[in-house]
Enzyme design. Structure first.
Site: not given
Ligand code: HPA
Length: 293
Positions: A36, A67, A89, A91-92, A119, A221-222, A245, A259
């Protein structure tokens, strides 16, 4: 069950790889997956030949903001490569073997080394937003409940039934990243354990605390599904997490994972991350993960 028949997956990957190879003269040995906000790496590729995912047989479509949804062939520092600008992913809503299909297509096209970026939220309290974590190991949470990319009949043409995972993240490539960072004067490189969750909700505070206690330094998540499939197929893997983050661990905190913050951090660190990866690619010696050159 028919959807995960080993023969079907292999034949699908073969069809896709043959289609791609018949549409470009590039024969990639390096495969790159951009996370991302990190798709800028693809812009460093010389003489690009670009395929939209929607035009590639058997490819899913990327549905996530940040993306681009295209495959870029070309050369990076003189090395023939193929780059996913946008990944798939869980989640998609894709079945896990669709999430990892491009990696197997890369294998069939001749890719030997995989470089993946993502990310991630920082769980390690020493990490700062903007740090880059070299992944040395992972925790595959969806795998614990049976959602694992190697579930189903094993196709020996890809790899063995029970692959060893203790060396999934190639030691030499990790060292090469530290060397490249030192040369570039980057002081933001960390090394740690990445935990994958299915998403798409960000983690609760209790979940972040648990993951930290379990030994994870970053959460996302990847990447893990792709690395498992790549390692199974004998490709060397290297992966980086951009800490976009800090995962929230404290009930008094006013921080909220979102996001937009993920994409914003990608923008400010992306250029340095791209330079790091391209310098590493420049120094790549090709060998498979059995150690032979
Ligand atoms: N959690 C899960 N996936 C993420 C995060 C997070 O804090 N930051 C970027 N992708």
């Amino acid at each position: 069950m028919s959807e995960i028949c080993a023969e079907t997956i292999y034949e699908q990957c073969r069809t896709t790889s043959e289609w791609l190879l018949s549409h470009t003269d590039i024969r990639p040995t390096v495969g790159i997956v951009c996370g991302s906000g990190l798709g800028g790496l693809a812009k460093m590729i010389k003489d690009p030949v670009v395929f939209k995912y929607t035009d590639i047989p058997n490819f899913p479509e990327s549905t996530v903001p940040g993306h681009a949804g295209q495959l870029v062939f070309g050369t990076l520092k003189g090395k023939p490569c193929v780059c996913m600008q946008g990944r798939f992913h869980l989640y998609e809503g894709y079945p896990i073997h669709k999430v990892t299909l491009p990696i197997r297509v890369f294998k069939l096209m001749g890719v030997e080394t995989m470089i993946l970026t993502n990310a991630a939220g920082g769980l390690n309290q020493d990490y700062k937003v903007g740090d880059v974590m070299v992944i040395k190991d992972h925790i595959n949470m969806p795998g614990f409940s049976g959602n694992h990319p190697l579930t189903g009949p094993n196709d020996e043409r890809f790899g063995v039934r029970f692959p060893c995972m203790s060396n999934a993240y190639d030691r030499e490539l990790r060292q090469a990243a530290h060397d490249a960072a030192a040369e570039l004067g980057y002081d933001f490189l960390q090394e740690g354990v990445y935990c994958v969750l299915a998403g798409p909700s960000f983690e609760t505070i209790a979940e972040c605390r648990m993951l930290h206690k379990l030994g994870a330094d970053a959460v996302g998540m990847s990447t893990v599904h792709e690395v498992i499939v790549a390692h199974h197929a004998g490709m060397r893997c290297f992966a980086l997490s951009l800490i976009t983050n800090a995962a929230v661990m404290d009930y008094d905190s006013k921080e909220k994972a979102n996001h937009a913050e993920v994409l914003e951090t990608g923008r400010y660190r992306a250029e340095q991350l791209e330079k790091l990866v391209s310098n590493m690619v420049a120094g790549l010696q090709h060998k498979n993960n059995n150690g032979s050159l």
